[in-house]
Write a protein that holds these residues in place. Structure first.
Motif, PDB file in Angstrom:
ATOM      1  N   SER A 117       0.821  -1.217   0.000  1.00 52.46           N
ATOM      2  CA  SER A 117       0.000   0.000   0.000  1.00 52.46           C
ATOM      3  C   SER A 117       0.851   1.262   0.000  1.00 52.46           C
ATOM      4  N   GLY A 118       2.151   1.107  -0.075  1.00 53.06           N
ATOM      5  CA  GLY A 118       3.061   2.252  -0.113  1.00 53.06           C
ATOM      6  C   GLY A 118       4.478   1.793  -0.349  1.00 53.06           C
ATOM      7  N   SER A 119       5.351   2.754  -0.588  1.00 55.29           N
ATOM      8  CA  SER A 119       6.752   2.441  -0.866  1.00 55.29           C
ATOM      9  C   SER A 119       7.645   3.468  -0.173  1.00 55.29           C
ATOM     10  N   ALA A 120       8.955   3.354  -0.393  1.00 61.07           N
ATOM     11  CA  ALA A 120       9.901   4.210   0.319  1.00 61.07           C
ATOM     12  C   ALA A 120      10.908   4.846  -0.635  1.00 61.07           C
ATOM     13  N   VAL A 121      11.456   5.976  -0.183  1.00 59.71           N
ATOM     14  CA  VAL A 121      12.511   6.651  -0.936  1.00 59.71           C
ATOM     15  C   VAL A 121      13.851   6.597  -0.210  1.00 59.71           C
ATOM     16  N   GLU A 122      13.808   6.270   1.086  1.00 56.08           N
ATOM     17  CA  GLU A 122      15.043   6.146   1.863  1.00 56.08           C
ATOM     18  C   GLU A 122      14.840   5.107   2.951  1.00 56.08           C
ATOM     19  N   ILE A 123      15.929   4.401   3.320  1.00 55.46           N
ATOM     20  CA  ILE A 123      15.873   3.338   4.328  1.00 55.46           C
ATOM     21  C   ILE A 123      17.058   3.470   5.277  1.00 55.46           C
ATOM     22  N   SER A 124      16.845   3.133   6.536  1.00 59.54           N
ATOM     23  CA  SER A 124      17.913   3.099   7.526  1.00 59.54           C
ATOM     24  C   SER A 124      17.609   1.976   8.512  1.00 59.54           C
ATOM     25  N   VAL A 125      18.644   1.273   8.941  1.00 57.27           N
ATOM     26  CA  VAL A 125      18.465   0.124   9.822  1.00 57.27           C
ATOM     27  C   VAL A 125      19.323   0.289  11.063  1.00 57.27           C
ATOM     28  N   GLY A 126      18.715   0.093  12.232  1.00 59.55           N
ATOM     29  CA  GLY A 126      19.445   0.108  13.492  1.00 59.55           C
ATOM     30  C   GLY A 126      19.722  -1.312  13.944  1.00 59.55           C
ATOM     31  N   TRP A 127      20.003  -1.482  15.224  1.00 58.88           N
ATOM     32  CA  TRP A 127      20.306  -2.799  15.756  1.00 58.88           C
ATOM     33  C   TRP A 127      19.075  -3.699  15.729  1.00 58.88           C
ATOM     34  N   SER A 128      17.954  -3.188  16.183  1.00 56.97           N
ATOM     35  CA  SER A 128      16.756  -4.013  16.285  1.00 56.97           C
ATOM     36  C   SER A 128      15.509  -3.321  15.743  1.00 56.97           C
ATOM     37  N   HIS A 129      15.715  -2.297  14.941  1.00 52.51           N
ATOM     38  CA  HIS A 129      14.587  -1.605  14.331  1.00 52.51           C
ATOM     39  C   HIS A 129      14.994  -1.082  12.952  1.00 52.51           C
ATOM     40  N   SER A 130      14.005  -0.674  12.188  1.00 50.76           N
ATOM     41  CA  SER A 130      14.233  -0.140  10.850  1.00 50.76           C
ATOM     42  C   SER A 130      13.343   1.082  10.661  1.00 50.76           C
ATOM     43  N   CYS A 131      13.783   2.017   9.836  1.00 53.16           N
ATOM     44  CA  CYS A 131      12.988   3.203   9.516  1.00 53.16           C
ATOM     45  C   CYS A 131      13.116   3.505   8.034  1.00 53.16           C
ATOM     46  N   ALA A 132      12.067   4.077   7.466  1.00 51.82           N
ATOM     47  CA  ALA A 132      12.071   4.464   6.066  1.00 51.82           C
ATOM     48  C   ALA A 132      11.336   5.783   5.915  1.00 51.82           C
ATOM     49  N   ILE A 133      11.624   6.483   4.830  1.00 55.64           N
ATOM     50  CA  ILE A 133      10.849   7.661   4.464  1.00 55.64           C
ATOM     51  C   ILE A 133       9.901   7.209   3.364  1.00 55.64           C
ATOM     52  N   GLN A 134       8.610   7.391   3.617  1.00 56.27           N
ATOM     53  CA  GLN A 134       7.577   6.911   2.703  1.00 56.27           C
ATOM     54  C   GLN A 134       7.498   7.777   1.447  1.00 56.27           C
ATOM     55  N   SER A 135       7.392   7.117   0.303  1.00 58.47           N
ATOM     56  CA  SER A 135       7.221   7.819  -0.972  1.00 58.47           C
ATOM     57  C   SER A 135       5.905   8.599  -0.966  1.00 58.47           C
ATOM     58  N   GLY A 136       5.937   9.770  -1.543  1.00 61.31           N
ATOM     59  CA  GLY A 136       4.720  10.559  -1.686  1.00 61.31           C
ATOM     60  C   GLY A 136       4.370  11.412  -0.492  1.00 61.31           C
ATOM     61  N   THR A 137       4.625  10.902   0.721  1.00 59.89           N
ATOM     62  CA  THR A 137       4.281  11.662   1.924  1.00 59.89           C
ATOM     63  C   THR A 137       5.500  12.226   2.630  1.00 59.89           C
ATOM     64  N   ASP A 138       6.666  11.611   2.438  1.00 65.24           N
ATOM     65  CA  ASP A 138       7.908  11.946   3.136  1.00 65.24           C
ATOM     66  C   ASP A 138       7.809  11.756   4.650  1.00 65.24           C
ATOM     67  N   ALA A 139       6.835  10.955   5.087  1.00 68.65           N
ATOM     68  CA  ALA A 139       6.677  10.637   6.509  1.00 68.65           C
ATOM     69  C   ALA A 139       7.670   9.550   6.907  1.00 68.65           C
ATOM     70  N   VAL A 140       8.202   9.643   8.121  1.00 67.87           N
ATOM     71  CA  VAL A 140       9.086   8.606   8.653  1.00 67.87           C
ATOM     72  C   VAL A 140       8.220   7.481   9.215  1.00 67.87           C
ATOM     73  N   ILE A 141       8.495   6.266   8.759  1.00 64.20           N
ATOM     74  CA  ILE A 141       7.795   5.056   9.201  1.00 64.20           C
ATOM     75  C   ILE A 141       8.849   4.135   9.814  1.00 64.20           C
ATOM     76  N   CYS A 142       8.636   3.670  11.043  1.00 64.65           N
ATOM     77  CA  CYS A 142       9.598   2.776  11.704  1.00 64.65           C
ATOM     78  C   CYS A 142       8.893   1.525  12.211  1.00 64.65           C
ATOM     79  N   TRP A 143       9.658   0.447  12.398  1.00 64.99           N
ATOM     80  CA  TRP A 143       9.120  -0.809  12.909  1.00 64.99           C
ATOM     81  C   TRP A 143      10.232  -1.574  13.624  1.00 64.99           C
ATOM     82  N   GLY A 144       9.832  -2.548  14.439  1.00 63.15           N
ATOM     83  CA  GLY A 144      10.788  -3.350  15.199  1.00 63.15           C
ATOM     84  C   GLY A 144      10.762  -2.989  16.673  1.00 63.15           C
ATOM     85  N   VAL A 145      11.847  -3.267  17.374  1.00 62.32           N
ATOM     86  CA  VAL A 145      11.939  -3.006  18.813  1.00 62.32           C
ATOM     87  C   VAL A 145      11.815  -1.510  19.087  1.00 62.32           C
ATOM     88  N   ASP A 146      11.041  -1.167  20.124  1.00 57.41           N
ATOM     89  CA  ASP A 146      10.808   0.240  20.450  1.00 57.41           C
ATOM     90  C   ASP A 146      11.061   0.518  21.927  1.00 57.41           C
TER      91      ASP A 146
END
Length: 181
Positions: A117-146
């Motif tokens: 339902s969406g895609s990304a323009v940038e990606i970054s990965v930490g030790w136990s989580h990941s974040c991306a910048i969503q295409s079209g919205t430029d919103a930061v989306i993260c998942w994993g350990v918090d």
């Protein structure tokens, strides 16, 4: 990546070959357009094919990109290496594809960036989580350990009150450069 040749050059601790790039990106058989290193492995996007190539420790499969980005059935435009997992943005679709340890869902991107339902323009990965910048919205989306809030971007970059132009994730934190809303 060397400026004049785009060959990958690594130095420092070479345990498990993590500082010895393969021929596919060291300039002898190919070069790289993007690169990301973590504690025990490195991944690069091969310039000529878009294939993600990784080397170093592969205990959790973090250095074994799937066919959808390793050149067999697709390539990538960006790559991010974490301690136990890695992610890439798939060429053509912008879908975030992750592999390696999926503890706490760190390698399972949400629908908003996985291509469903969406895609990304940038990606970054930490030790136990990941974040991306969503295409079209430029919103930061993260998942994993918090545990420390590292996968919970603030309103100033999550699209509700602001957006981002760049993202970087560390072991227990994430940072972004704010963009216009």
């Amino acid at each position: 990546i060397q400026n004049s040749s785009s060959a990958v050059v690594c130095w420092g601790d070479n345990a498990s070959g993590k500082a010895t790039p393969p021929a596919a990106v060291d300039g002898s058989l190919g070069t790289a357009s993007a690169i990301s290193s973590s504690v025990n492995h490195t991944c690069a996007v091969q310039s000529e094919t878009g294939a993600v190539v990784c080397w170093g420790v592969n205990t959790w499969g973090q250095a074994s990109p799937p066919d959808s980005v390793n050149g067999v059935s697709g390539g990538a435009t960006a790559v991010a290496a974490g301690e136990l997992h890695s992610c890439a943005i798939q060429s053509g679709t912008g879908a975030v594809i992750c592999w390696g340890s999926d503890g706490s869902g760190r390698a399972t991107p949400p629908a908003s960036v996985d291509g469903s339902s969406g895609s990304a323009v940038e990606i970054s990965v930490g030790w136990s989580h990941s974040c991306a910048i969503q295409s079209g919205t430029d919103a930061v989306i993260c998942w994993g350990v918090d545990t420390y809030g590292q996968a919970a971007p603030p309103a100033s970059v999550d699209g509700s009150a602001g957006v981002a132009t760049a993202i970087s994730s560390g072991r227990y934190s994430s940072c972004a450069i704010q963009g216009g809303s």
